[in-house]
Design a protein around this motif. Structure first.
Motif, PDB file in Angstrom:
ATOM      1  N   THR A  45      -3.211   0.517   0.776  1.00  0.00           N
ATOM      2  CA  THR A  45      -1.755   0.440   0.643  1.00  0.00           C
ATOM      3  C   THR A  45      -1.192  -0.967   0.792  1.00  0.00           C
ATOM      4  OG1 THR A  45      -1.608   1.069   2.978  1.00  0.00           O
ATOM      5  CG2 THR A  45      -1.352   2.827   1.337  1.00  0.00           C
ATOM      6  N   PHE A  46      -1.539  -1.654   1.889  1.00  0.00           N
ATOM      7  CA  PHE A  46      -1.040  -3.002   2.135  1.00  0.00           C
ATOM      8  C   PHE A  46      -2.224  -3.894   2.510  1.00  0.00           C
ATOM      9  CE2 PHE A  46       2.501  -0.160   3.075  1.00  0.00           C
ATOM     10  CZ  PHE A  46       3.509  -0.718   2.302  1.00  0.00           C
ATOM     11  N   LYS A 100       1.772   3.421 -13.898  1.00  0.00           N
ATOM     12  CA  LYS A 100       2.516   4.530 -14.490  1.00  0.00           C
ATOM     13  C   LYS A 100       3.467   4.055 -15.578  1.00  0.00           C
ATOM     14  CE  LYS A 100       1.938   7.780 -10.742  1.00  0.00           C
ATOM     15  NZ  LYS A 100       2.505   8.495  -9.584  1.00  0.00           N
ATOM     16  N   GLY A 149      -4.142   0.224  -6.970  1.00  0.00           N
ATOM     17  CA  GLY A 149      -2.944   1.044  -7.016  1.00  0.00           C
ATOM     18  C   GLY A 149      -3.175   2.461  -6.550  1.00  0.00           C
ATOM     19  N   ASN A 170       0.764   1.138  -8.385  1.00  0.00           N
ATOM     20  CA  ASN A 170       1.102   2.472  -8.848  1.00  0.00           C
ATOM     21  C   ASN A 170       2.217   2.420  -9.880  1.00  0.00           C
ATOM     22  OD1 ASN A 170       2.740   5.203  -8.449  1.00  0.00           O
ATOM     23  ND2 ASN A 170       0.643   5.582  -7.809  1.00  0.00           N
ATOM     24  N   GLY A 171       3.216   1.568  -9.619  1.00  0.00           N
ATOM     25  CA  GLY A 171       4.348   1.460 -10.537  1.00  0.00           C
ATOM     26  C   GLY A 171       3.966   0.836 -11.869  1.00  0.00           C
ATOM     27  N   THR A 226       0.466  -4.767  -3.339  1.00  0.00           N
ATOM     28  CA  THR A 226       0.575  -3.523  -2.569  1.00  0.00           C
ATOM     29  C   THR A 226       0.294  -2.321  -3.468  1.00  0.00           C
ATOM     30  OG1 THR A 226       2.934  -3.144  -3.037  1.00  0.00           O
ATOM     31  CG2 THR A 226       2.397  -4.519  -1.119  1.00  0.00           C
ATOM     32  N   TYR A 227       0.056  -1.209  -2.830  1.00  0.00           N
ATOM     33  CA  TYR A 227      -0.184   0.059  -3.517  1.00  0.00           C
ATOM     34  C   TYR A 227       0.984   0.420  -4.438  1.00  0.00           C
ATOM     35  CZ  TYR A 227      -0.209   5.216  -3.737  1.00  0.00           C
ATOM     36  OH  TYR A 227      -0.150   6.514  -4.146  1.00  0.00           O
ATOM     37  N   GLU A 228       2.217   0.248  -3.935  1.00  0.00           N
ATOM     38  CA  GLU A 228       3.378   0.647  -4.735  1.00  0.00           C
ATOM     39  C   GLU A 228       3.490  -0.160  -6.021  1.00  0.00           C
ATOM     40  OE1 GLU A 228       3.531   0.160  -1.497  1.00  0.00           O
ATOM     41  OE2 GLU A 228       4.536   1.869  -0.549  1.00  0.00           O
ATOM     42  N   VAL A 229       3.202  -1.444  -5.941  1.00  0.00           N
ATOM     43  CA  VAL A 229       3.268  -2.288  -7.138  1.00  0.00           C
ATOM     44  C   VAL A 229       2.249  -1.814  -8.165  1.00  0.00           C
ATOM     45  CG1 VAL A 229       2.955  -4.613  -8.052  1.00  0.00           C
ATOM     46  CG2 VAL A 229       4.151  -4.288  -5.886  1.00  0.00           C
TER      47      VAL A 229
END
Length: 310
Positions: free
Chosen positions: A146-147, A254, A142, A250-251, A245-248
């Motif tokens: 990124t992908f 957090k 995370g 990171n989300g 993915t990075y966004e998953v």
């Protein structure tokens, strides 16, 4: 086996004392964690950055600046370069980001001529301690890739498993987190997960089981698995959450921190030395735990690995 972040410091103290190199160390919160690590016998420190400010901040922590090697540096780039150089020379065994941008530090870490990536694949691991989960949960990646491609996911899992081994985990359960449990050829995350579970030749030598595609609920909850009749070895008992993915990542991370009240510690692995990337919002407890985690996984002074090859 480590099940709480508070245990990391105790494990780190039992190993050879390491040295941490801090880039742009003129940061109060980072120095507070460094001073705690020094006082607890976890690590010495090399501090680069604004020399007078570093000395002033250390004195405010009731710490003698003479206890540390301070290397003056005027710019973020110089801070990063001198910090990485300390590791290349063997003066320090791991790095920590201070008051500079992540990109500035990582640019020096991966520099082809003077960096310390060593040709390895770099990924981020974040460990979470949740009140309602009986052990540490490793989330990856995370914060770095990124992908990730299928091949990169293999390396991300191996990097995370290597850290888990250092923390005393023997049989490792890794969940490939997706939005659903069915393999859909139109959703790469699910087809990647399916292929990863079948790579037994990659996982058996490191005693790791990989399962998925699986939703987050069934990765960490046996009750959810029972309700949805999901059966797989390790289901509901994940040690590692591999995110698509990075966004998953990171989300999820957090959400665990801000909604779930989790505690965390993390670093970048895969280079010749661990790299701690802290956020200004991280607690002092989190920063200290990250230092202890890196000290446990870093090679001992002189380049000899204390725990052998994982």
């Amino acid at each position: 086996m480590i099940t709480h972040l508070s245990e990391l410091a105790g494990m780190a103290k039992k190993k050879a004392r390491k040295t941490i190199a801090v880039a742009a160390a003129h940061d109060r919160e980072v120095l507070q964690a460094v001073v705690q690590a020094y006082r607890q016998g976890i690590a010495d420190a090399i501090l680069t950055g604004e020399e007078e400010k570093i000395r002033e901040l250390l004195r405010e922590e009731d710490c003698d600046p003479g206890q540390f090697r301070i290397i003056p540096a005027d710019t973020d780039q110089e801070c990063a370069r001198k910090t990485v150089e300390a590791v290349r020379r063997g003066s320090a065994q791991f790095l920590m980001k201070g008051f500079l941008g992540t990109a500035d530090l990582m640019r020096e870490v991966v520099n082809h001529d003077t960096g310390i990536s060593g040709g390895g694949f770099l990924s981020h691991v974040m460990f979470f301690e949740q009140r309602n989960y009986p052990k540490l949960l490793c989330l990856t990646d995370g914060g770095m890739c990124t992908f990730p491609t299928l091949e990169q996911k293999v390396q991300i899992l191996k990097n995370a498993a290597a850290v888990m081994k250092r923390l005393g985990y023997n049989r490792i359960q890794a969940a490939c987190v997706c939005g659903a449990e069915n393999v859909n050829p139109k959703i790469t995350a699910t087809t990647d997960a399916d292929r990863l579970t079948k790579m037994k030749d990659q996982w058996e030598p490191i005693n790791m089981n990989v399962y998925g595609p699986v939703g987050l609920d069934m990765a960490v909850s046996r009750e959810s698995c029972a309700h949805k009749h999901y059966e797989a070895e390790g289901a509901g008992e994940a040690d590692i959450l591999l995110v698509p993915t990075y966004e998953v990542g990171n989300g999820i991370g957090k959400a665990m921190l801000y909604f779930g009240g989790a505690k965390n510690a993390g670093m970048i692995v895969g280079a010749q030395a661990p790299v701690i990337l802290v956020s200004r919002s991280d607690t002092a407890e989190s920063k200290l735990a990250s230092i202890a985690l890196a000290a446990i996984t870093a090679e001992a002074p002189g380049g000899e690995n204390e725990t052998g090859t994982v």
